[in-house]
Design an enzyme around this catalytic site. Structure first.
Site, PDB file in Angstrom:
ATOM      1  N   HIS A 191       2.601   4.795  -4.934  1.00 35.05           N
ATOM      2  CA  HIS A 191       3.041   6.116  -5.592  1.00 35.05           C
ATOM      3  C   HIS A 191       3.423   5.628  -6.971  1.00 35.05           C
ATOM      4  O   HIS A 191       3.161   4.693  -7.319  1.00 35.05           O
ATOM      5  CB  HIS A 191       4.454   6.391  -4.818  1.00 35.05           C
ATOM      6  N   LEU A 249      11.840   6.673  -5.301  1.00 34.71           N
ATOM      7  CA  LEU A 249      10.379   6.791  -4.741  1.00 34.71           C
ATOM      8  C   LEU A 249      10.162   5.476  -3.846  1.00 34.71           C
ATOM      9  O   LEU A 249      10.469   4.310  -4.271  1.00 34.71           O
ATOM     10  CB  LEU A 249       9.245   6.600  -5.960  1.00 34.71           C
ATOM     11  N   LYS A 302      13.949  -1.240  -6.842  1.00 36.32           N
ATOM     12  CA  LYS A 302      14.604  -0.572  -5.673  1.00 36.32           C
ATOM     13  C   LYS A 302      14.844  -1.622  -4.718  1.00 36.32           C
ATOM     14  O   LYS A 302      15.932  -1.512  -3.832  1.00 36.32           O
ATOM     15  CB  LYS A 302      13.616   0.502  -5.278  1.00 36.32           C
ATOM     16  N   ASP A 303      14.023  -2.610  -4.441  1.00 39.38           N
ATOM     17  CA  ASP A 303      14.295  -3.749  -3.615  1.00 39.38           C
ATOM     18  C   ASP A 303      14.957  -4.843  -4.390  1.00 39.38           C
ATOM     19  O   ASP A 303      14.521  -5.899  -4.466  1.00 39.38           O
ATOM     20  CB  ASP A 303      12.935  -4.379  -3.067  1.00 39.38           C
ATOM     21  N   GLY A 324       5.944   4.949  -8.642  1.00 33.58           N
ATOM     22  CA  GLY A 324       6.876   3.571  -8.737  1.00 33.58           C
ATOM     23  C   GLY A 324       5.984   2.379  -8.612  1.00 33.58           C
ATOM     24  O   GLY A 324       6.152   1.535  -9.673  1.00 33.58           O
ATOM     25  N   HIS A 325       4.995   2.177  -7.974  1.00 32.95           N
ATOM     26  CA  HIS A 325       4.161   1.014  -7.817  1.00 32.95           C
ATOM     27  C   HIS A 325       3.113   1.211  -9.279  1.00 32.95           C
ATOM     28  O   HIS A 325       2.690   0.080  -9.964  1.00 32.95           O
ATOM     29  CB  HIS A 325       3.053   1.243  -6.792  1.00 32.95           C
ATOM     30  N   GLY A 347       0.800  -1.012  -0.024  1.00 28.27           N
ATOM     31  CA  GLY A 347       0.011   0.061  -0.015  1.00 28.27           C
ATOM     32  C   GLY A 347       0.979   1.266   0.057  1.00 28.27           C
ATOM     33  O   GLY A 347       2.129   1.337  -0.330  1.00 28.27           O
ATOM     34  N   ALA A 348       0.146   2.371   0.357  1.00 29.10           N
ATOM     35  CA  ALA A 348       0.775   3.816   0.395  1.00 29.10           C
ATOM     36  C   ALA A 348       1.530   4.000  -0.949  1.00 29.10           C
ATOM     37  O   ALA A 348       2.776   4.384  -1.147  1.00 29.10           O
ATOM     38  CB  ALA A 348       1.674   3.922   1.521  1.00 29.10           C
TER      39      ALA A 348
END
Length: 282
Positions: free
Chosen positions: A34, A184, A149-150, A36-37, A31-32
């Site tokens: 942005h 992000l 990013k991960d 990037g998602h 969730g949350a």
């Protein structure tokens, strides 16, 4: 778009889609959401007939209870964004739905899960594997999308998929950054305006180090990044590792691997907020 909170109901929807020969894409998130998602979702929508986005803050991957409690949540805003992107199903279960009883499964994939995040956040990747494997079993996607990013997380999940013989294709997607370069992250919402301005030094220093690396040794490049960031009040490097892009093991020379990646975690601000980033040197 349907918002689904029940595994049983989601299975009914997806069983019908599979019976029609439709391909299913999954974007696992906490969730949350942005931009990037959104980039992951757009790719899934373009490559599959049905896209499922999970929106679930997974407690088993947090080894810091305070971090779990402060993690940003906004399901209403998430659903508004996902609807605009053409998502078919948002899977937003409760903790009780996903974990009706404690999950005591243990996942271990050394060496990729024992360095960096694995070293500093014991149990983190076990929790990641618990929830991602559950989502794979529930959704049974053809493809699943994860942000680079991960970087280490993707490597671990690939190992898990291979170990469990899961019929899902892992699709890594490039890091999405703000105009000034900051990667992000949902955690960026926890930064004050001053901390946000400070945090951009992470990506800025990594980009500088790419140019610096062309005429300096690996150790010199490593030390540049750590020293520059630690010299800024409000930033503290937890680790910066320059590693083989496949095995994630540290390398000592630029020619030690076909792919060389710098992975960093930095604490930002007084609370502090833990931020990660990475850069490809080779």
């Amino acid at each position: 778009m349907e918002i689904v909170k029940s595994i049983e109901v989601l299975d009914q929807y997806l069983s019908e889609a599979r019976s029609q020969g439709k391909h299913i894409g999954l974007v696992p998130t906490m969730g949350a959401l942005h931009a990037g998602h959104a980039s992951l979702v757009k790719r899934s929508v373009s490559e599959n007939d049905v896209t499922v986005v999970s929106d679930f803050v997974n407690p088993t991957q947090f080894n810091d209870k305070r971090d779990l409690q402060t993690y940003p949540r906004d399901l209403e805003a998430d659903c508004s964004l996902l609807k605009s992107l053409g998502v078919d199903y948002v899977f937003a279960p409760s903790v009780e739905e996903m974990y009706p009883e404690p999950d005591d499964r243990q996942f271990s994939y050394p060496p990729v899960d024992t360095v960096m995040e694995g070293k500093y956040r014991p149990g983190h990747f076990n929790g990641v594997c618990q929830i991602v494997s559950k989502l794979f079993y529930i959704v049974n996607p053809d493809r699943a999308y994860f942000g680079e990013k991960d970087y280490q997380q993707i490597a671990v999940i690939k190992q898990m998929v291979k170990d469990l013989n899961l019929p899902v294709e892992i699709r890594p997607c490039p890091i999405v950054r703000e105009e000034d370069g900051l990667a992000l992250s949902s955690r960026n919402a926890l930064l004050t305006p001053e901390e946000r301005n400070l945090a951009v030094n992470i990506s800025r220093t990594l980009f500088i180090s790419k140019q610096y690396a062309k005429s300096h040794s690996l150790k010199e490049t490593h030390d540049l990044v750590v020293n520059v960031l630690n010299s800024l009040e409000g930033l503290e490097v937890q680790y910066y590792e320059i590693v083989d892009g496949e095995t994630l093991q540290p390398v000592e020379d630029w020619h030690d691997a076909a792919s060389v990646v710098g992975c960093i975690t930095v604490f930002c601000g007084s609370r502090p907020v833990r931020l990660i980033d990475n850069v490809h040197y080779i």
